[in-house]
Design an enzyme around this catalytic site. Structure first.
Site, PDB file in Angstrom:
ATOM      1  N   CYS A  13       0.815  -1.232   0.000  1.00 24.63           N
ATOM      2  CA  CYS A  13       0.000   0.000   0.000  1.00 24.63           C
ATOM      3  C   CYS A  13       0.851   1.288   0.000  1.00 24.63           C
ATOM      4  O   CYS A  13       1.639   1.530   0.921  1.00 24.63           O
ATOM      5  CB  CYS A  13      -0.931   0.006   1.205  1.00 24.63           C
ATOM      6  SG  CYS A  13      -1.944   1.504   1.254  1.00 24.63           S
ATOM      7  N   LYS A  40     -10.081  -9.475   6.237  1.00 25.27           N
ATOM      8  CA  LYS A  40      -9.797  -8.493   7.296  1.00 25.27           C
ATOM      9  C   LYS A  40     -10.260  -9.018   8.663  1.00 25.27           C
ATOM     10  O   LYS A  40     -11.416  -9.418   8.798  1.00 25.27           O
ATOM     11  CB  LYS A  40     -10.526  -7.178   6.992  1.00 25.27           C
ATOM     12  CG  LYS A  40     -10.064  -6.532   5.699  1.00 25.27           C
ATOM     13  CD  LYS A  40     -10.925  -5.344   5.317  1.00 25.27           C
ATOM     14  CE  LYS A  40     -10.538  -4.844   3.933  1.00 25.27           C
ATOM     15  NZ  LYS A  40     -11.449  -3.884   3.357  1.00 25.27           N
ATOM     16  N   VAL A  53      -6.229   0.398   5.128  1.00 26.47           N
ATOM     17  CA  VAL A  53      -4.962   0.754   5.736  1.00 26.47           C
ATOM     18  C   VAL A  53      -4.467   2.026   5.046  1.00 26.47           C
ATOM     19  O   VAL A  53      -4.848   2.263   3.891  1.00 26.47           O
ATOM     20  CB  VAL A  53      -3.914  -0.385   5.575  1.00 26.47           C
ATOM     21  CG1 VAL A  53      -4.260  -1.555   6.447  1.00 26.47           C
ATOM     22  CG2 VAL A  53      -3.752  -0.809   4.124  1.00 26.47           C
ATOM     23  N   GLU A  66      -6.844   7.089   7.735  1.00 29.92           N
ATOM     24  CA  GLU A  66      -6.569   7.976   6.593  1.00 29.92           C
ATOM     25  C   GLU A  66      -5.146   8.542   6.694  1.00 29.92           C
ATOM     26  O   GLU A  66      -4.788   9.206   7.672  1.00 29.92           O
ATOM     27  CB  GLU A  66      -7.583   9.123   6.482  1.00 29.92           C
ATOM     28  CG  GLU A  66      -8.938   8.696   5.959  1.00 29.92           C
ATOM     29  CD  GLU A  66      -8.880   8.282   4.479  1.00 29.92           C
ATOM     30  OE1 GLU A  66      -8.356   9.023   3.652  1.00 29.92           O
ATOM     31  OE2 GLU A  66      -9.350   7.185   4.176  1.00 29.92           O
ATOM     32  N   SER A  67      -4.391   8.327   5.617  1.00 23.95           N
ATOM     33  CA  SER A  67      -2.973   8.696   5.657  1.00 23.95           C
ATOM     34  C   SER A  67      -2.738  10.196   5.886  1.00 23.95           C
ATOM     35  O   SER A  67      -1.802  10.567   6.600  1.00 23.95           O
ATOM     36  CB  SER A  67      -2.265   8.239   4.380  1.00 23.95           C
ATOM     37  OG  SER A  67      -2.806   8.879   3.239  1.00 23.95           O
TER      38      SER A  67
HETATM   39  N1  LIG Z   1      -7.595   7.648   1.332  1.00 23.53           N
HETATM   40  C1  LIG Z   1      -6.933   6.541   1.976  1.00 23.53           C
HETATM   41  C2  LIG Z   1      -6.599   5.485   0.950  1.00 23.53           C
HETATM   42  C3  LIG Z   1      -6.055   4.211   1.609  1.00 23.53           C
HETATM   43  C4  LIG Z   1      -6.266   2.992   0.709  1.00 23.53           C
HETATM   44  O1  LIG Z   1      -6.825   3.096  -0.397  1.00 23.53           O
HETATM   45  N2  LIG Z   1      -5.829   1.854   1.200  1.00 23.53           N
HETATM   46  C5  LIG Z   1      -6.069   0.627   0.469  1.00 23.53           C
HETATM   47  C6  LIG Z   1      -4.803  -0.193   0.296  1.00 23.53           C
HETATM   48  S1  LIG Z   1      -3.575   0.714  -0.604  1.00 23.53           S
HETATM   49  C7  LIG Z   1      -7.026  -0.241   1.274  1.00 23.53           C
HETATM   50  O2  LIG Z   1      -6.847  -0.424   2.454  1.00 23.53           O
HETATM   51  N3  LIG Z   1      -8.043  -0.781   0.608  1.00 23.53           N
HETATM   52  C8  LIG Z   1      -9.020  -1.588   1.262  1.00 23.53           C
HETATM   53  C9  LIG Z   1      -9.315  -2.854   0.536  1.00 23.53           C
HETATM   54  O3  LIG Z   1      -8.613  -3.175  -0.430  1.00 23.53           O
HETATM   55  O4  LIG Z   1     -10.251  -3.543   0.940  1.00 23.53           O
HETATM   56  C10 LIG Z   1      -5.674   7.024   2.706  1.00 23.53           C
HETATM   57  O5  LIG Z   1      -5.115   8.053   2.273  1.00 23.53           O
HETATM   58  O6  LIG Z   1      -5.287   6.424   3.716  1.00 23.53           O
END
Ligand SMILES: N[C@@H](CCC(=O)N[C@@H](CS)C(=O)NCC(=O)O)C(=O)O
Length: 222
Positions: A13, A40, A53, A66-67
């Site tokens: 990620c 999860k 994540v 949220e990052s």
């Molecule tokens: N806007 C979020 C985006 C985070 C994101 O998209 N994470 C992805 C992995 S890179 C995730 O956890 N996706 C959930 C899934 O695949 O079910 C941030 O900035 O933290």
């Protein structure tokens, strides 16, 4: 006993990498827990309202999600500011962190495109964004804003990491001729915090992930 912060992660990620880079830049000791996003665990579902994540578990046991808020929290609470002082410059940096997220979406469109036409369209859209970015990079380098590392650098290092893997297989030409971007990218790749943000198996793991997409790009990688 004082608990260290824990970064709830996934191996590939790019948003997790932002938080890992900032933790390293600030020399904050932290643990990592890796989540299988296809399976999860219950505690994760409860702690992460968007099911994504990164999550950061603070020393006091709060879960932050949220990052962008996570890295801003780290920046506000730990010495060594990575956001500029001036409100206009700070707003601009926040906007370019979001710009990096939009580029990540564009990379997703590229590796998920099923047909050549969509693949080419995704490439062109990415190229247009990088051409805009080229004009925004401080001429003096080596970072986005000149001499000091910022949250924008932490957001773009994982973006460039995709191209480091893809360049071995496909001549995308997305970054061709963008001199400041190229210099910035090479500098970030050598930054210890950036190198430490992923495991040694990252390249192979990413290639395996891309091959499994059953997309136009997957065929080019096989
Ligand atoms: N806007 C979020 C985006 C985070 C994101 O998209 N994470 C992805 C992995 S890179 C995730 O956890 N996706 C959930 C899934 O695949 O079910 C941030 O900035 O933290």
């Amino acid at each position: 006993m004082i608990e260290v912060q824990t970064l709830i992660s996934h191996t590939l990620c790019p948003y997790v990498q932002r938080a890992a880079i900032v933790l390293s830049e600030k020399s904050i000791p932290f643990d990592r827990i890796y989540i299988d996003l296809a399976n999860k665990p219950d505690w994760f579902q409860k702690a992460s309202p968007l099911g994504k994540v990164p999550l950061l578990k603070t020393e006091e046991g709060h879960y932050l999600f949220e990052s962008a808020p996570i890295v801003e929290y780290l920046d506000e609470t730990q010495p060594g500011k990575l956001h500029p002082e001036g409100p206009v410059e700070r707003a601009r940096h926040r906007a370019y962190v979001e710009f990096a997220s939009q580029i990540l979406n564009g990379i997703g469109s590229l590796y998920n495109a099923k047909h050549e036409q969509d693949f080419e369209a995704a490439k062109e859209a990415l190229r247009a964004k990088f051409c805009h970015l080229e004009d925004q990079i401080d001429l003096r380098g080596p970072f986005f804003a000149g001499g000091s590392f910022s949250l924008v650098d932490a957001a773009f290092a994982p973006v460039f990491r995709y191209f480091d893997v893809l360049d071995d297989f496909v001549d995308l030409k997305v970054l061709d001729g963008l001199k400041k971007t190229g210099k910035w990218r090479r500098h970030l790749a050598e930054r210890p915090s950036v190198m430490a943000a992923v495991a040694g198996t990252y390249q192979e793991d990413l290639k395996a992930f891309l091959r499994r997409r059953d997309s136009w790009l997957s065929r080019l990688l096989n």
